[in-house]
Design an enzyme around this catalytic site. Structure first.
Site, PDB file in Angstrom:
ATOM      1  N   THR A  47       0.856  -1.182   0.000  1.00 52.90           N
ATOM      2  CA  THR A  47       0.000   0.000   0.000  1.00 52.90           C
ATOM      3  C   THR A  47       0.896   1.237   0.000  1.00 52.90           C
ATOM      4  O   THR A  47       2.116   1.128  -0.043  1.00 52.90           O
ATOM      5  CB  THR A  47      -0.915   0.033   1.245  1.00 52.90           C
ATOM      6  OG1 THR A  47      -0.122   0.386   2.397  1.00 52.90           O
ATOM      7  CG2 THR A  47      -1.578  -1.314   1.486  1.00 52.90           C
ATOM      8  N   CYS A  48       0.281   2.400   0.097  1.00 51.47           N
ATOM      9  CA  CYS A  48       1.080   3.624   0.126  1.00 51.47           C
ATOM     10  C   CYS A  48       1.856   3.759   1.430  1.00 51.47           C
ATOM     11  O   CYS A  48       2.736   4.617   1.537  1.00 51.47           O
ATOM     12  CB  CYS A  48       0.189   4.844  -0.086  1.00 51.47           C
ATOM     13  SG  CYS A  48      -1.141   4.994   1.118  1.00 51.47           S
ATOM     14  N   GLY A  49       1.557   2.904   2.404  1.00 55.31           N
ATOM     15  CA  GLY A  49       2.233   3.015   3.689  1.00 55.31           C
ATOM     16  C   GLY A  49       3.052   1.818   4.106  1.00 55.31           C
ATOM     17  O   GLY A  49       3.694   1.837   5.160  1.00 55.31           O
ATOM     18  N   SER A  98      -1.659   2.294  10.862  1.00 51.64           N
ATOM     19  CA  SER A  98      -1.653   3.231   9.737  1.00 51.64           C
ATOM     20  C   SER A  98      -1.284   4.649  10.163  1.00 51.64           C
ATOM     21  O   SER A  98      -1.383   5.006  11.340  1.00 51.64           O
ATOM     22  CB  SER A  98      -3.036   3.257   9.075  1.00 51.64           C
ATOM     23  OG  SER A  98      -3.369   1.995   8.549  1.00 51.64           O
ATOM     24  N   GLU A 103      -8.085   3.953   9.484  1.00 56.23           N
ATOM     25  CA  GLU A 103      -8.430   4.157   8.066  1.00 56.23           C
ATOM     26  C   GLU A 103      -9.069   2.894   7.482  1.00 56.23           C
ATOM     27  O   GLU A 103      -8.740   1.771   7.860  1.00 56.23           O
ATOM     28  CB  GLU A 103      -7.185   4.532   7.269  1.00 56.23           C
ATOM     29  CG  GLU A 103      -6.118   3.451   7.231  1.00 56.23           C
ATOM     30  CD  GLU A 103      -5.297   3.502   5.954  1.00 56.23           C
ATOM     31  OE1 GLU A 103      -5.887   3.794   4.907  1.00 56.23           O
ATOM     32  OE2 GLU A 103      -4.090   3.232   6.020  1.00 56.23           O
ATOM     33  N   THR A 104      -9.976   3.074   6.550  1.00 53.08           N
ATOM     34  CA  THR A 104     -10.644   1.938   5.919  1.00 53.08           C
ATOM     35  C   THR A 104     -10.007   1.551   4.591  1.00 53.08           C
ATOM     36  O   THR A 104     -10.189   0.428   4.123  1.00 53.08           O
ATOM     37  CB  THR A 104     -12.137   2.251   5.688  1.00 53.08           C
ATOM     38  OG1 THR A 104     -12.244   3.440   4.896  1.00 53.08           O
ATOM     39  CG2 THR A 104     -12.859   2.466   7.003  1.00 53.08           C
ATOM     40  N   ASP A 105      -9.256   2.460   3.987  1.00 55.26           N
ATOM     41  CA  ASP A 105      -8.633   2.155   2.692  1.00 55.26           C
ATOM     42  C   ASP A 105      -7.750   0.920   2.771  1.00 55.26           C
ATOM     43  O   ASP A 105      -7.734   0.088   1.861  1.00 55.26           O
ATOM     44  CB  ASP A 105      -7.799   3.344   2.204  1.00 55.26           C
ATOM     45  CG  ASP A 105      -8.653   4.470   1.649  1.00 55.26           C
ATOM     46  OD1 ASP A 105      -9.859   4.235   1.431  1.00 55.26           O
ATOM     47  OD2 ASP A 105      -8.129   5.576   1.445  1.00 55.26           O
ATOM     48  N   GLY A 182      -8.733   4.874  -5.424  1.00 63.70           N
ATOM     49  CA  GLY A 182      -9.350   5.724  -6.432  1.00 63.70           C
ATOM     50  C   GLY A 182     -10.866   5.707  -6.361  1.00 63.70           C
ATOM     51  O   GLY A 182     -11.517   6.759  -6.453  1.00 63.70           O
TER      52      GLY A 182
END
EC number: 1.2.1.70
Length: 393
Positions: A47-49, A98, A103-105, A182
């Site tokens: 993921t982005c993290g 996170s 966060e739910t993403d 997105g």
């Protein structure tokens, strides 16, 4: 028998490295998945993290081989095993690890990766059960606590950030990418009532699906369409995965005022003549919401621990199911051979029925033992039965 002890995790997050490095390692891990094929069960979350790899039943050499993939870009990585690896995955799914707590993403990304890797045959067996349970933990935490109230993820934070710069209700907005992040962006932008919404994706059908739900317009993710959006829109959000810049220049006379880069690695070049918002710019807003959610952390952690306590029983039950299905199959083949020898379909049917009557009660008893906490005894008996019938798992 400790069925969690074969679990290993190699972990690297936004706390240790920048998003660009995470993106490069994530791409390397994609190649690593393909190279490992259907050998040792593996699950990779990018993921982005974070970039995390979970393996089940891997040898120390295999774990180190995967870790070396990370070490091409960083000096050290964290390797955890057993119940601690499971606890970490559960906490990730719950949003407790996170940048934006709760966060739910991340849960959507975890599920997306899981579905894709199960279909490919990478994530299977008891590892599949562990990741499935992590998804359940994530959903349960968000249902039973208020830890996710407010912004759903970094995408939400980026919208809040941009809304402080301009009036979103008067803005034409494009979202590049229709994956979990997105799609979430598009839904939230639509709810905020932006003037016009465009969704671009490499697979146009996926863009159309999201557009249908948000009242937006779907476009293919091509260089020409990206440039068109920069000319027409006030804000462009990029949530795509790419090893090359999606936006490397701003066309002359473009309307765009703000570009948001949620890509890992970065998909928007530096030095552009417009405001570029990156993940690192969202930390301050994230910390504000984390303070508001702090009171829910203990409740979420309690759910994680409760589910961890249940996990060994679930794994034992699943292990028994996999083991006994193999020896039942062996017994059924033997029954069919005896029936064929007798030259009678009725004899074959009778033999199969006899096998079921004898073995199925044993199977149910083993499952009940596992549920009652007699995990080691149940697993040993299942192994003995399997070996006795002639197929060792």
């Amino acid at each position: 028998m400790d069925l969690l002890s074969p679990l290993s995790a190699i972990v690297l997050t936004y706390r240790e490295v920048d998003t660009d490095t995470l993106g490069k390692i994530g791409e390397e891990m994609r190649k690593c998945l393909e190279q490992m094929g259907r050998g040792t069960p593996i699950y990779v979350l990018h993921t982005c993290g974070r970039v995390e790899a979970y393996l089940y039943g891997a040898s120390p050499e295999e774990v180190q081989t995967v870790a070396e993939t990370y070490r091409k870009y960083v000096n050290s990585v964290r390797i955890i095993a057993g119940v601690e690896a499971a606890r970490h995955l559960f906490r990730v799914a719950a949003g407790l690890d996170s940048m934006l707590i709760g966060e739910t993403d991340v849960l959507g990304q975890l599920e997306e990766a899981f579905d894709r890797q199960v279909r490919a045959g990478y994530t299977r067996g008891l590892l599949k059960t562990i990741v499935e349970r992590a998804v359940r933990v994530g959903k349960r935490v968000r249902t039973e606590t208020a830890i996710s109230r407010g912004p759903r993820g970094l995408g939400s934070l980026s919208i809040i950030y941009v809304s402080r710069l301009l009036d979103m209700r008067q803005a034409k907005v494009a979202v590049l990418g229709a994956g979990a992040v997105g799609a979430g962006l598009a839904m939230e932008l639509a709810a905020r009532g932006v003037k016009k919404l465009y969704i671009l994706n490499r697979t146009l059908e996926k863009a159309k699906e999201v557009a249908a739900k948000t009242g937006g317009e779907a476009r293919p993710l091509t260089k020409e369409e990206v440039e068109r959006c920069l000319r027409e829109c006030d804000v462009v959000f990029s949530s795509v995965h790419s090893m090359e810049y999606i936006i490397d220049k701003i066309p002359e006379g473009a309307s765009v005022k703000v570009v948001v880069d949620l890509g890992v690695p970065q998909t928007v070049a530096s030095g552009l003549p417009v405001k570029v918002v990156r993940i690192e710019d969202l930390r301050e807003i994230a910390e504000q919401y984390n303070a508001e959610r702090a009171s829910e952390i203990a409740k979420a952690e309690a759910i994680v621990e409760e589910e961890l306590a249940i996990l060994p029983k679930l794994l034992a039950r699943r292990y028994i199911e996999e083991t006994v299905s193999t020896f039942i199959e062996t017994a059924m083949l033997a029954a069919e051979e005896e029936g064929a020898r007798a030259g009678c379909n009725t004899a074959t049917l009778a033999a199969r029925t006899t096998v079921k009557r004898i073995l199925l009660p044993l199977v149910e008893r083993l499952k009940k033992m596992a549920e009652d906490g007699q995990i080691e005894e149940a697993v040993k008996l299942a192994q003995m039965l399997s070996q006795t019938i002639g197929r060792k798992i």
